[in-house]
Design an enzyme around this catalytic site. Structure first.
Site, short mmCIF file in Angstrom:
data_model
loop_
_atom_site.label_atom_id
_atom_site.label_comp_id
_atom_site.label_asym_id
_atom_site.label_seq_id
_atom_site.Cartn_x
_atom_site.Cartn_y
_atom_site.Cartn_z
N SER A 86 0.82 -1.22 0.00
CA SER A 86 0.00 0.00 0.00
C SER A 86 0.85 1.26 0.00
CB SER A 86 -0.91 -0.01 1.23
OG SER A 86 -0.13 -0.19 2.39
N THR A 188 -1.32 3.76 4.83
CA THR A 188 -0.31 4.76 4.53
C THR A 188 0.73 4.69 5.62
OG1 THR A 188 -1.94 6.20 3.53
CG2 THR A 188 -0.01 7.28 4.47
N THR A 206 2.16 7.05 0.41
CA THR A 206 1.19 5.99 0.14
C THR A 206 1.01 5.76 -1.36
OG1 THR A 206 -1.05 5.26 0.70
CG2 THR A 206 -0.83 7.52 0.02
N ARG A 216 -7.05 10.06 -8.92
CA ARG A 216 -7.56 10.33 -7.57
C ARG A 216 -6.38 10.64 -6.63
NH1 ARG A 216 -6.60 7.96 -2.21
NH2 ARG A 216 -8.47 8.22 -1.00
N VAL A 217 -6.56 11.68 -5.83
CA VAL A 217 -5.55 12.03 -4.83
C VAL A 217 -6.22 11.97 -3.46
CG1 VAL A 217 -4.08 13.88 -3.96
CG2 VAL A 217 -4.20 13.46 -6.41
N GLY A 218 -5.56 11.32 -2.51
CA GLY A 218 -6.12 11.22 -1.16
C GLY A 218 -5.60 12.32 -0.26
N ASP A 219 -5.68 12.06 1.02
CA ASP A 219 -5.24 13.04 2.02
C ASP A 219 -3.72 13.08 2.21
OD1 ASP A 219 -5.47 10.38 3.06
OD2 ASP A 219 -5.10 11.19 5.06
N THR A 239 -4.23 8.12 8.58
CA THR A 239 -4.35 7.02 7.63
C THR A 239 -5.82 6.63 7.54
OG1 THR A 239 -3.62 4.77 7.07
CG2 THR A 239 -3.84 5.28 9.41
N GLY A 240 -6.16 5.96 6.45
CA GLY A 240 -7.56 5.57 6.27
C GLY A 240 -8.16 6.30 5.09
N HIS A 241 -9.47 6.42 5.09
CA HIS A 241 -10.15 7.01 3.93
C HIS A 241 -9.83 8.49 3.78
CE1 HIS A 241 -12.30 3.23 4.25
NE2 HIS A 241 -12.57 3.41 2.97
N GLY A 242 -9.00 8.75 2.80
CA GLY A 242 -8.47 10.09 2.61
C GLY A 242 -9.55 11.13 2.39
N1 ASP Z 1 -5.10 7.77 3.37
C1 ASP Z 1 -4.77 7.02 2.20
C2 ASP Z 1 -5.56 7.52 1.04
O1 ASP Z 1 -6.71 7.86 1.20
C3 ASP Z 1 -4.95 5.57 2.32
C4 ASP Z 1 -4.79 4.94 3.67
O2 ASP Z 1 -4.08 5.43 4.51
O3 ASP Z 1 -5.42 3.94 3.97
O4 ASP Z 1 -5.04 7.52 -0.05
#
Ligand code: ASP
Length: 331
Positions: A86, A188, A206, A216-219, A239-242
Site C-alpha cells: 500500500s 499509509t 502511500t 484520484r488524490v487522497g489526504d 491514515t484511512g479514507h483520505g
Molecule cells: N489515506 C490514504 C488515502 O486515502 C490511504 C490509507 O491510509 O489507507 O489515499
C-alpha cells in the site's frame, strides 16, 4: 461615595488577587514545564510496518540527527519494500493498472513539500523533500512531478510487481469498488518525530486506495489533511479514507485541538468524532469508513484514535520500539 470607594477598594483587591494568581499560575506553569521531562527523541508511525520504519528513523534520532532526516529515512524503508502493498514499490495500482504515489513532508520551520499522482518513482517522499528544498512551490503533481524527479536524478522504475498485477486482473473480473476496511487495500505510512533538539517533523507516503480512479488524490500528500506539524505544538498524521480526512482538514484540526489544551489522544478522538458526525449527517454508512490519527506534542506525549478497531501504530523512544493498538470509537 462610600459605594464608589468600596468599589475602587474591591477593584484594587481584585486586581491584586488576579495579579497574584496570574503570577502564581505563571510560576506553576514554568515550574511544571521545568519539572516535566520532555520525552525525546521519539518517533511514531502508522501500522505494523511502522516497526521497521521506526528502526531506520531511530538510527538518525539516536545520533542527534534531525527529525526531518529521521522521518524521510524511516518511511523510505516501507516505500522500498515490495511486500508492503500500500506504499511505494509494490503498492496496489489504480483501476487502470497504474501505480500512482502520493507523499508529503513538513519540517519544524513550516517548510513543506508534496507530490501527488507520481508514477514510476520508488521514493516519492524524497521527491517531496526536493520540492520543499529546491523549488518555490509546495506541490507538484502527475507528469510535472515525474519530470522534476527525473531532473533531480531519480530513476524511472516499474513499480507494478507481478503479484499486484495479478491481483488487479482478478479485481477487474468483478470490479467491487467498496473494499473492506482494515485489510491491505489501503494504508499509509505516516511518521512523526521529535528529535533530541526538541524539533518536530513529519512525513506521509502511500500508493493510496487500491483500484482508485486514475488521478484520484487522497489526504496523504495534502498538508493539513494527511500531515501537519507545528513546532510550537505538535505533529499529526493520518491514515484511512483520505476523502474523510480531507473533509475535516484532519491533521491540522488535531494540532489546533492540542493548541487548545487537548491531550494528543483526546485531540485525535475529537477529530475522529467529527468524521463520524459528518458521516451520519451525510447519511453515509460508517461501517465502510476507517480513519486513524496519531499525534505527538512538544513534550513527547503521544496518542491515537480511530473509528473502528484494527488500527495500530509503532512508537520508538528510550523505552524501545513497540506496536500499540489505536483506541477506537466502535468496539
Ligand atoms: N489515506 C490514504 C488515502 O486515502 C490511504 C490509507 O491510509 O489507507 O489515499
Amino acid at each position: 461615595m462610600s459605594n464608589r470607594r468600596n468599589f475602587i477598594k474591591n477593584l484594587g483587591a481584585l486586581s491584586l488577587l488576579l495579579g497574584t494568581s496570574k503570577l502564581d499560575l505563571n510560576a506553576q506553569n514554568s515550574k511544571k514545564s521545568r519539572a516535566t521531562k520532555v520525552n525525546k527523541p521519539i518517533v511514531l508511525s502508522t501500522w505494523d510496518f511502522g516497526i521497521e520504519a521506526n528502526k531506520g528513523a531511530w538510527e538518525v534520532l539516536n545520533n542527534n540527527g534531525t527529525a526531518l532526516d529521521a522521518v524521510e529515512k524511516g518511511v523510505r524503508i516501507v516505500e522500498a519494500d515490495p511486500n508492503e502493498r500500500s506504499v511505494g514499490y509494490g503498492g496496489r495500482p489504480d483501476r487502470d493498472g497504474i501505480v500512482t504515489l502520493d507523499a508529503c513532508i513538513m519540517d519544524d520551520k513550516a517548510n513543506i513539500g508534496s507530490v501527488a499522482s507520481l508514477e514510476n518513482i520508488k521514493h516519492p517522499i524524497s521527491v517531496a523533500r526536493k520540492v520543499m528544498e529546491d523549488t518555490p512551490h509546495v506541490m507538484l503533481v502527475g507528469d510535472g512531478a515525474l519530470q522534476f524527479a527525473l531532473e533531480k536524478g531519480f530513476k524511472k522504475e516499474n513499480l507494478l510487481t507481478d503479484i499486484s498485477e495479478k491481483e488487479w486482473k482478478e479485481w477487474l473480473k468483478d470490479t467491487n469498488y467498496q473494499l473492506p476496511i482494515n485489510i491491505e487495500n489501503h494504508d499509509t505510512i505516516g511518521m512523526i518525530a521529535l528529535d533530541a533538539h526538541g524539533n518536530l517533523s513529519g512525513a506521509c507516503t502511500t500508493s493510496g486506495m487500491a483500484y482508485k480512479m486514475h488521478g484520484r488524490v487522497g489526504d496523504s500528500p495534502i498538508i493539513g489533511a494527511g500531515l501537519y506539524v507545528d513546532n510550537e505544538i505538535g505533529a499529526v498524521t493520518a491514515t484511512g479514507h483520505g476523502e474523510e480526512v480531507i473533509r475535516i482538514a484532519g491533521s491540522h484540526l488535531v494540532v489546533e485541538l492540542m493548541r487548545q489544551g487537548y491531550s494528543p489522544e483526546n485531540a485525535c478522538k475529537e477529530a475522529v468524532n467529527r468524521i463520524i458526525k459528518l458521516t451520519q449527517s451525510r447519511k453515509k454508512d460508517l461501517k465502510n469508513i476507517q480513519v486513524g490519527f496519531i499525534a505527538i506534542n512538544k513534550q513527547g506525549e503521544y496518542g491515537s484514535y480511530c473509528i473502528h478497531p484494527g488500527f495500530n501504530f509503532a512508537v520508538y523512544d528510550q523505552t524501545g520500539n513497540r506496536l500499540i493498538n489505536g483506541k477506537s470509537i466502535t468496539k
